[in-house]
Design an enzyme around this catalytic site. Sequence first.
Site, short mmCIF file in Angstrom:
data_model
loop_
_atom_site.label_atom_id
_atom_site.label_comp_id
_atom_site.label_asym_id
_atom_site.label_seq_id
_atom_site.Cartn_x
_atom_site.Cartn_y
_atom_site.Cartn_z
N HIS A 71 0.81 -1.21 0.00
CA HIS A 71 0.00 0.00 0.00
C HIS A 71 0.85 1.26 0.00
O HIS A 71 0.57 2.21 -0.72
CB HIS A 71 -0.94 0.01 1.21
N LEU A 88 -2.63 -8.12 3.70
CA LEU A 88 -3.15 -9.24 4.49
C LEU A 88 -4.30 -9.91 3.76
O LEU A 88 -4.46 -11.12 3.81
CB LEU A 88 -3.60 -8.75 5.87
N GLY A 119 -8.38 -7.05 -0.47
CA GLY A 119 -9.36 -5.96 -0.47
C GLY A 119 -9.30 -5.20 -1.78
O GLY A 119 -8.77 -5.69 -2.77
N HIS A 154 -7.56 -2.70 -2.82
CA HIS A 154 -6.25 -2.37 -3.40
C HIS A 154 -5.69 -3.54 -4.20
O HIS A 154 -5.18 -3.35 -5.30
CB HIS A 154 -5.27 -1.98 -2.31
#
Lengths: 121, 121
Positions: B12, B73, B76, B78
């Site tokens: 990110h 993790l 999602g 992104h």
Amino acid sequence: MTAMRGIVLFGHGSRDPAWRAPIEAVAERIRLRAPDAVVACAYLELCQPTFEAAVSELVDQGIVTLRVVPMFLGMGRHAREDLPGLVQAAQQAHPQLHIEVLRAIGEHAQALDLFADLSVL
Amino acid sequence: MTAMRGIVLFGHGSRDPAWRAPIEAVAERIRLRAPDAVVACAYLELCQPTFEAAVSELVDQGIVTLRVVPMFLGMGRHAREDLPGLVQAAQQAHPQLHIEVLRAIGEHAQALDLFADLSVL
């Protein structure tokens, strides 16, 4: 009877349920490994429950110790600044509770090794 | 001589250098495990280099295949929406490059198991 222990997996949170799936999967695995522990997920923002709500729920269930596992790859601002404030507030709200905070899950040497292994497989 | 392979760890990004430390530590471990690979970190936002810049740099170094490891993790938004767009653009910019995208590093079963183990130790 041994004292009940609680484990909270604390993650950033997302509007996207798919994002939460692996954190919930880790909670499920913990329940299998440690049937004596009460396990909850909690999030900083964008989804429920909050850290405060999760801890209160576990305290209501009778936990005496609480381990907090930061579900972050690294100890950035959320794990280093936001989480300690939440832990401090929980400690004030539940003075008898013994709270332990682990470092970010992705920073353990075993995690770094595994991530490298998965990358070169 | 074997074809050179590249590995990009895509995260990110954060203004906080401490956040990036574990991703850079994984890159270092990959270099030890796969001395034939050229490894770079790249970020969606808040820090450099971008995915595009990292890929161009590896292509300039002569890579023929590229493996992209999403350092998230969970899958999602992104990893599921932003990254495919970046990969598509990189493929258009480098049509000869064979690009493979792994799933989010935290979603592999071994990672879920390890996170659970670390939580109950």
